[in-house]
Design a protein around this motif. Structure first.
Motif, PDB file in Angstrom:
ATOM      1  N   LEU A 110       0.890  -1.228  -0.075  1.00 16.81           N
ATOM      2  CA  LEU A 110       0.073  -0.091  -0.021  1.00 16.81           C
ATOM      3  C   LEU A 110       0.875   1.118   0.009  1.00 16.81           C
ATOM      4  CD1 LEU A 110      -2.660   1.315   0.244  1.00 16.81           C
ATOM      5  CD2 LEU A 110      -2.871   1.070   2.543  1.00 16.81           C
ATOM      6  N   GLN A 111       2.029   1.298   0.744  1.00 13.47           N
ATOM      7  CA  GLN A 111       2.848   2.299   0.701  1.00 13.47           C
ATOM      8  C   GLN A 111       3.551   2.539  -0.648  1.00 13.47           C
ATOM      9  OE1 GLN A 111       1.796   4.154   3.118  1.00 13.47           O
ATOM     10  NE2 GLN A 111       0.922   2.309   3.850  1.00 13.47           N
ATOM     11  N   ALA A 112       3.890   1.446  -1.181  1.00 12.38           N
ATOM     12  CA  ALA A 112       4.477   1.441  -2.585  1.00 12.38           C
ATOM     13  C   ALA A 112       3.425   1.985  -3.523  1.00 12.38           C
ATOM     14  CB  ALA A 112       4.843   0.070  -3.009  1.00 12.38           C
ATOM     15  N   HIS A 113       2.150   1.801  -3.193  1.00  8.89           N
ATOM     16  CA  HIS A 113       1.111   2.517  -4.001  1.00  8.89           C
ATOM     17  C   HIS A 113       0.879   3.934  -3.906  1.00  8.89           C
ATOM     18  CE1 HIS A 113      -2.601   3.659  -5.919  1.00  8.89           C
ATOM     19  NE2 HIS A 113      -2.877   3.783  -4.826  1.00  8.89           N
ATOM     20  N   ARG A 114       1.084   4.431  -2.759  1.00  9.23           N
ATOM     21  CA  ARG A 114       1.046   5.725  -2.292  1.00  9.23           C
ATOM     22  C   ARG A 114       1.916   6.468  -3.183  1.00  9.23           C
ATOM     23  NH1 ARG A 114      -3.058   6.045   0.906  1.00  9.23           N
ATOM     24  NH2 ARG A 114      -3.458   4.624   2.651  1.00  9.23           N
ATOM     25  N   ALA A 115       3.191   5.863  -2.911  1.00 14.35           N
ATOM     26  CA  ALA A 115       4.363   6.691  -3.844  1.00 14.35           C
ATOM     27  C   ALA A 115       4.309   6.591  -5.312  1.00 14.35           C
ATOM     28  CB  ALA A 115       5.625   5.985  -3.308  1.00 14.35           C
ATOM     29  N   ALA A 116       3.550   5.328  -5.824  1.00 15.94           N
ATOM     30  CA  ALA A 116       3.211   5.625  -7.373  1.00 15.94           C
ATOM     31  C   ALA A 116       2.275   6.489  -7.584  1.00 15.94           C
ATOM     32  CB  ALA A 116       2.989   4.052  -7.565  1.00 15.94           C
ATOM     33  N   HIS A 117       1.186   6.734  -6.922  1.00 18.30           N
ATOM     34  CA  HIS A 117       0.113   7.380  -7.160  1.00 18.30           C
ATOM     35  C   HIS A 117       0.504   8.842  -6.938  1.00 18.30           C
ATOM     36  CE1 HIS A 117      -4.317   8.889  -7.387  1.00 18.30           C
ATOM     37  NE2 HIS A 117      -3.877   9.665  -6.134  1.00 18.30           N
ATOM     38  N   ALA A 118       1.430   9.375  -6.324  1.00 16.91           N
ATOM     39  CA  ALA A 118       2.131  10.444  -6.230  1.00 16.91           C
ATOM     40  C   ALA A 118       2.769  10.942  -7.420  1.00 16.91           C
ATOM     41  CB  ALA A 118       2.966  10.759  -5.228  1.00 16.91           C
ATOM     42  N   LEU A 119       3.315   9.964  -7.956  1.00 17.43           N
ATOM     43  CA  LEU A 119       4.118   9.719  -9.313  1.00 17.43           C
ATOM     44  C   LEU A 119       3.036  10.197 -10.259  1.00 17.43           C
ATOM     45  CD1 LEU A 119       7.016   7.573  -8.744  1.00 17.43           C
ATOM     46  CD2 LEU A 119       7.201   9.965  -8.901  1.00 17.43           C
ATOM     47  N   TRP A 120       2.157   9.159 -10.321  1.00 17.55           N
ATOM     48  CA  TRP A 120       0.827   9.206 -11.322  1.00 17.55           C
ATOM     49  C   TRP A 120       0.296  10.528 -11.329  1.00 17.55           C
ATOM     50  CZ3 TRP A 120      -0.269   5.436 -14.999  1.00 17.55           C
ATOM     51  CH2 TRP A 120      -1.444   5.613 -15.275  1.00 17.55           C
ATOM     52  N   SER A 121      -0.030  11.058 -10.099  1.00 14.92           N
ATOM     53  CA  SER A 121      -0.573  12.482 -10.223  1.00 14.92           C
ATOM     54  C   SER A 121       0.272  13.647 -10.655  1.00 14.92           C
ATOM     55  CB  SER A 121      -1.121  12.845  -8.928  1.00 14.92           C
ATOM     56  OG  SER A 121       0.040  13.052  -8.147  1.00 14.92           O
ATOM     57  N   GLU A 122       1.469  13.404 -10.641  1.00 14.06           N
ATOM     58  CA  GLU A 122       2.395  14.490 -11.746  1.00 14.06           C
ATOM     59  C   GLU A 122       2.471  13.990 -13.105  1.00 14.06           C
ATOM     60  OE1 GLU A 122       6.075  14.051  -9.231  1.00 14.06           O
ATOM     61  OE2 GLU A 122       5.222  14.850  -7.465  1.00 14.06           O
ATOM     62  N   GLY A 123       1.913  13.034 -13.468  1.00 15.19           N
ATOM     63  CA  GLY A 123       2.010  12.766 -14.924  1.00 15.19           C
ATOM     64  C   GLY A 123       3.028  11.930 -15.170  1.00 15.19           C
ATOM     65  N   ARG A 124       3.690  11.264 -14.239  1.00 17.49           N
ATOM     66  CA  ARG A 124       5.036  10.585 -14.502  1.00 17.49           C
ATOM     67  C   ARG A 124       4.755   9.052 -14.543  1.00 17.49           C
ATOM     68  NH1 ARG A 124       9.407  12.400 -10.128  1.00 17.49           N
ATOM     69  NH2 ARG A 124      10.795  11.130 -11.546  1.00 17.49           N
ATOM     70  N   ALA A 125       3.883   8.767 -15.669  1.00 18.91           N
ATOM     71  CA  ALA A 125       3.275   7.179 -15.683  1.00 18.91           C
ATOM     72  C   ALA A 125       4.489   6.001 -15.545  1.00 18.91           C
ATOM     73  CB  ALA A 125       2.571   7.281 -16.906  1.00 18.91           C
ATOM     74  N   ALA A 126       5.528   6.355 -16.295  1.00 22.66           N
ATOM     75  CA  ALA A 126       6.784   5.504 -16.067  1.00 22.66           C
ATOM     76  C   ALA A 126       7.318   4.960 -15.060  1.00 22.66           C
ATOM     77  CB  ALA A 126       7.782   5.782 -17.219  1.00 22.66           C
TER      78      ALA A 126
END
Length: 313
Positions: free
Chosen positions: A153-169
């Motif tokens: 879940l914490q890995a997801h929270r970091a991934a979601h933060a990146l996703w919200s910045e447009g950093r999909a990769a």
């Protein structure tokens, strides 16, 4: 379900804690006054209640078991903050020797968490949820170090933060590694609230447009998925205080109201009203009427009460 739908509009993410049990926590337990960078001089009196408790628990374990001193020292006691420790711990789990260096991954995670402090506010709520709901969790430090549901879940929270910045990769990279390492597959686009318990967690799948409210408990092998090749907003919306039993599947853009229970193995294809218990395949409500309005701390997702309500047929 008119009283249950406000959380699913785009503005919901800015006010999620208003109906959460964690609104009752002290400010110092829910905020992160220290940076993810630091001098490495350790913790135990940071002013962050959750981190200080984790450090005290780590110190006690290290003193009781000398074998653990180096392990606890490296992952907890030498770290200046929960954010720094979390980034370092996840990096050791998710790195790929020779291809995805641990230090670079740590910096990526730390940067994402530092830019989105709401993510680590929610992390603190997740730790408190594990301590308070899971009878197997004697100490928050054990959750922090060992519980793959928490770590995924914490890995997801970091991934979601990146996703919200447009950093999909890099967001998709974190999703892929977390799925491989922890057996939990959460799309970085999914929006997940505070105080979440992924109990055992193996086989949990959460799709891109899913929304999960606060104080939700989800057991292993649960799917919050789509129904085929439908595009757009295609995944479930789960309210506050919901409990989803092992092996349940909630499919499509359906809404699970606040305080609902989804029984183990259920297949949910239609909306479930607030306070309702749904079981079976296809799932159906088993009560004559929904349970009465509960306080946040009495919701099924917090109490982990799996039995049928007093309102059964």
């Amino acid at each position: 379900m008119a009283a249950c739908v406000d959380k699913w509009n785009p503005a919901y993410s800015s006010c999620r804690l208003s109906n959460s049990i964690y609104q009752f926590m002290s400010d110092c337990a829910m905020t992160c006054p220290v940076s993810v960078t630091g001098n490495g001089n350790g913790c135990c009196d940071s002013g962050d209640d959750v981190w200080d408790e984790i450090c005290a628990e780590a110190q006690a374990d290290a003193e009781a078991e000398p074998l653990l001193r180096m392990f606890y020292g490296e992952l907890v006691l030498s770290r200046p903050s929960l954010e720094a420790a979390l980034a370092a711990h996840l990096a050791t789990k998710l790195c790929i020797p020779g291809a995805l260096p641990q230090d670079a991954l740590r910096d990526l995670l730390a940067g994402a968490l530092e830019a989105h402090p709401e993510a680590t506010r929610d992390t603190r709520a997740d730790l408190l949820a594990a301590r308070d709901r899971d009878p197997a969790c004697a100490k928050m430090v054990h959750c922090f170090l060992y519980y793959k549901g928490f770590l995924a879940l914490q890995a997801h929270r970091a991934a979601h933060a990146l996703w919200s910045e447009g950093r999909a990769a890099p967001a998709l990279l974190l999703q892929s590694r977390a799925s491989e390492v922890f057996g939990v597959d959460i799309h970085p686009g999914a929006r997940i609230g505070a105080g979440i318990l992924l109990d055992h967690a193996t086989g949990v799948v959460i799709g891109e447009t899913a929304v999960v409210g606060d104080d939700v408990s989800i057991l292993h092998a649960v799917t919050l998925g789509g129904t085929g090749k439908v595009s757009g907003d295609r995944h479930p919306k789960v309210g506050n205080g919901v409990l989803i039993g092992a092996g349940a599947s909630v499919l499509g853009n359906v809404r699970i109201g606040d305080g609902a229970k989804i029984g183990a193995g259920a297949v949910v294809l239609r909306d479930v009203a607030c306070g309702t218990t749904a079981v079976g395949n296809p799932a159906r409500a088993i009560g004559k009427k929904p349970a009465p309005q509960r306080r946040p701390e009495d919701q099924p997702g917090v109490t982990m009460e799996h039995r049928w309500s007093d309102y059964v047929i």
